[in-house]
Every structure is written in C-alpha cells, then in structure tokens.
Design a protein around this motif. Structure first.
Motif, PDB file in Angstrom:
ATOM      1  N   LYS A   3     -14.442 -34.277 -27.068  1.00 34.84           N
ATOM      2  CA  LYS A   3     -15.779 -33.753 -26.743  1.00 34.84           C
ATOM      3  C   LYS A   3     -15.682 -32.556 -25.807  1.00 34.84           C
ATOM      4  O   LYS A   3     -16.355 -31.552 -25.995  1.00 34.84           O
ATOM      5  N   SER A   7     -16.727 -28.765 -26.440  1.00 34.14           N
ATOM      6  CA  SER A   7     -17.683 -28.086 -25.573  1.00 34.14           C
ATOM      7  C   SER A   7     -17.167 -26.704 -25.189  1.00 34.14           C
ATOM      8  O   SER A   7     -17.898 -25.714 -25.245  1.00 34.14           O
ATOM      9  N   ILE A   8     -15.869 -26.658 -24.805  1.00 33.37           N
ATOM     10  CA  ILE A   8     -15.285 -25.365 -24.408  1.00 33.37           C
ATOM     11  C   ILE A   8     -15.339 -24.415 -25.596  1.00 33.37           C
ATOM     12  O   ILE A   8     -15.710 -23.253 -25.471  1.00 33.37           O
ATOM     13  N   VAL A  11     -18.801 -23.065 -26.045  1.00 27.86           N
ATOM     14  CA  VAL A  11     -19.132 -22.087 -25.011  1.00 27.86           C
ATOM     15  C   VAL A  11     -18.463 -20.756 -25.334  1.00 27.86           C
ATOM     16  O   VAL A  11     -19.091 -19.695 -25.285  1.00 27.86           O
ATOM     17  N   MET A  15     -20.090 -17.145 -26.305  1.00 29.91           N
ATOM     18  CA  MET A  15     -19.799 -15.924 -25.560  1.00 29.91           C
ATOM     19  C   MET A  15     -19.364 -14.807 -26.502  1.00 29.91           C
ATOM     20  O   MET A  15     -19.807 -13.672 -26.385  1.00 29.91           O
ATOM     21  N   TYR A  22     -27.657  -6.677 -27.845  1.00 30.24           N
ATOM     22  CA  TYR A  22     -28.451  -6.115 -26.758  1.00 30.24           C
ATOM     23  C   TYR A  22     -28.529  -7.083 -25.576  1.00 30.24           C
ATOM     24  O   TYR A  22     -28.851  -8.259 -25.738  1.00 30.24           O
ATOM     25  N   ILE A  23     -28.206  -6.562 -24.399  1.00 27.60           N
ATOM     26  CA  ILE A  23     -28.362  -7.323 -23.148  1.00 27.60           C
ATOM     27  C   ILE A  23     -29.246  -6.479 -22.232  1.00 27.60           C
ATOM     28  O   ILE A  23     -28.969  -5.295 -22.033  1.00 27.60           O
ATOM     29  N   LYS A  28     -28.255 -10.849 -18.586  1.00 34.87           N
ATOM     30  CA  LYS A  28     -28.537 -11.731 -19.709  1.00 34.87           C
ATOM     31  C   LYS A  28     -29.585 -12.779 -19.333  1.00 34.87           C
ATOM     32  O   LYS A  28     -29.556 -13.320 -18.227  1.00 34.87           O
ATOM     33  N   ARG A  29     -30.506 -13.035 -20.251  1.00 29.85           N
ATOM     34  CA  ARG A  29     -31.568 -14.015 -19.978  1.00 29.85           C
ATOM     35  C   ARG A  29     -31.296 -15.322 -20.718  1.00 29.85           C
ATOM     36  O   ARG A  29     -30.713 -15.315 -21.796  1.00 29.85           O
ATOM     37  N   PRO A  31     -32.669 -17.946 -23.100  1.00 26.42           N
ATOM     38  CA  PRO A  31     -33.799 -17.926 -24.044  1.00 26.42           C
ATOM     39  C   PRO A  31     -34.895 -18.900 -23.620  1.00 26.42           C
ATOM     40  O   PRO A  31     -34.614 -20.017 -23.181  1.00 26.42           O
ATOM     41  N   GLN A  32     -36.167 -18.447 -23.739  1.00 26.63           N
ATOM     42  CA  GLN A  32     -37.307 -19.316 -23.400  1.00 26.63           C
ATOM     43  C   GLN A  32     -37.379 -20.458 -24.419  1.00 26.63           C
ATOM     44  O   GLN A  32     -37.172 -20.229 -25.608  1.00 26.63           O
ATOM     45  N   THR A  33     -37.753 -21.637 -23.977  1.00 20.38           N
ATOM     46  CA  THR A  33     -37.968 -22.732 -24.920  1.00 20.38           C
ATOM     47  C   THR A  33     -39.463 -22.970 -25.109  1.00 20.38           C
ATOM     48  O   THR A  33     -40.261 -22.666 -24.230  1.00 20.38           O
TER      49      THR A  33
END
Lengths: 166, 166
Positions: A3, A7-8, A11, A15, A22-23, A28-29, A31-33
C-alpha cells in the motif's frame, strides 16, 4: 508495504503528470471539491437545478445547505455534520445533497430571509418543506453544533412524509 | 528526498484521518472536483448566480462551458482545453469560469438550443454575448478539438469589447 509503495507511486505519478501544465503565478492550488468539506464521500449536486432534477427522477428528498467559508457557525456545523457517521450514511443513501455559498433565484429557499448556516429540505414534488425547521424561532432554518438530533429528526420526517404522500 | 518523505507522511495522515468516517458500501469515492477536469488550477464558480456575481464584482467576462461526462465530444474538447497552457492562463487571469452539466433557467444561455459541448461568454454587464460563436452554422456555440484558435480569438474579443464598452 504494498500500500505504501503504491501510495508513493501515485504521488510521483501525480507530480510527473502535472509537468508542463499551467500553474498559477501564486503557486499550485488544491482543486476545489464539490463537497467543500461537508462530506467527501457523498455525491453532491452542483446546482439547484441539478439537485431538483435528481430529486424528482430518483424520488429522494433534496437537502440544501447554505454556508459561507468565512462564517464560524457554518464551519463548526460543517465539522460535526461531516464527522457524524449516521448523518453521512443517511444523506448518501436517502437524500440528494447540495451545498451552496450563493443564493439561488428561488425565494422559496429563504422563507425567513437569507442567512447562513441554513438547511432547507425539498420534496421530490419540488415543494420546499418550510415546515421542517430547526430549534430557533428567530432564524427558523439554522442549526448549531448541538442540534444534530433535531436535524436527524427532520431528515427522518422528510423521508417519511414522502412515502406517505406518494 | 524530503519531498518524498513529506508525501508519504501526507498520504499516511490522510489515511489515518479517514478512520472511523463514513465509507459507502460500494467503496471509497474520489471527491468530486468543481473543475470536473476542465482545469484543476482554475478557480471555478459553482453556479451561474455565483459566476454572474464574480463577473460583475471583478469586471471580468464569464465563460460558461456546458458539457456531459458521457459525451465523447465534450470529453475530447475538455482534454485539449485543460492541456492548453495559454487558454488556462487566460482563463485564470482574465475570466470567471463555470462548467455545467445541467441547464440553467436562463434561456439566454441557449440561443440556438441546448446541446453539448457549448461555450457561451457573458459580459460583466450580464449580457450574454450571443455574437461570440464557433465555426459551425448548425450549432453556433460548439467547438471541436481543432478549433482552439477560433476559441482563443473569441476569448480575446470578449476581453477587448469589455474594455471598449466601459
């Protein structure tokens, strides 16, 4: 262990896939949920029109939560609702859910004014259930963190009346 | 190395904080985003009312994208728009953005009918810019993946006319 490795990998994959995209200058933001923290595991309607459509077509009551990010009462209520297993389960299985930070054009959703936090139930027949209110007479549709029992009772009524009426 | 360690820590923290919370029977869901894949770095309005409010108060044109998740044309257009650095930058800096899967009650947003994908611009004066259309005469407000230049030209016009008119 598998697991953690996965996960790594995820990630790193996230990345690398962002490379070349575009950043914003400000960085970096995240993302809104659509949940905005009111329950990440629920399937949220985006707009009132969408909520009404789902409510009608699935025969489930719609629960509309009005809130603001800079309102401490909204934030406190959000935390207890998001952390309440039974409320989340009931919302997921028996309700259509919508949380809004801006008012709609339907004045039926503000029977005693526009304020936050405010919770309104709408029947699949598209009738706003003005009869289902919280414990405060000055702001009928608000709830505080200690009012979850009251809220659950209203949720049960919203479900039961629907069945009786159909 | 520090970044990788931090990433693992964040993943573990996210896993542990989810403990005891409601998980649907069908399994854990990925929270829905407001971008729905049209640009995770943009700040999206949730509803048309919210988009109009931001557009008026910030003096920026609103771009409304109508789409559907099961429409291959929408999906293809989404991919090229999300991957286009210049469009994303322009949308982030000069526009208010809204993507919708359900129609609003404002018929001005469907000048030649309701279909997807469909892109409408709205001036901060709240006038729907029916003059800014794509290259197809049968569906005036649709764009295909090869039409990004045309779309950028319309975005530039939406910006310029606004300045001229004010």
């Amino acid at each position: 262990m598998i697991k953690a490795a996965l996960s790594i990998f995820l990630v790193l994959a996230a990345m690398s896939s962002a490379f070349g995209k575009y950043i914003p200058k400000s960085g970096k933001r995240v993302p809104q949920t659509l949940s905005r923290g009111w329950g990440d595991q629920l399937i949220w309607a985006q707009t009132y029109e969408e909520g009404l459509y789902w409510s009608r077509s699935r025969g489930k009551p719609l629960m509309v939560l009005f809130h603001l990010e800079n309102c401490p009462h909204s934030q406190a209520l959000k935390k207890v609702i998001a952390d309440d297993y039974n409320i989340q389960k009931m919302l997921d299985e028996d309700f259509i859910v919508l949380n809004l930070m801006y008012e709609t054009t339907d004045k039926h959703l503000s029977p005693d004014g526009e304020y936050v936090p405010r919770i309104l139930f709408v029947d699949p027949s598209m009738t706003v259930r003005a009869d289902l209110n919280g414990p405060y007479s000055n702001r009928l549709y608000t709830y505080e963190t200690g009012d979850l029992k009251h809220l659950k009772r209203n949720m049960e009524t919203a479900k039961k009346l629907l069945k009786t009426e159909l």
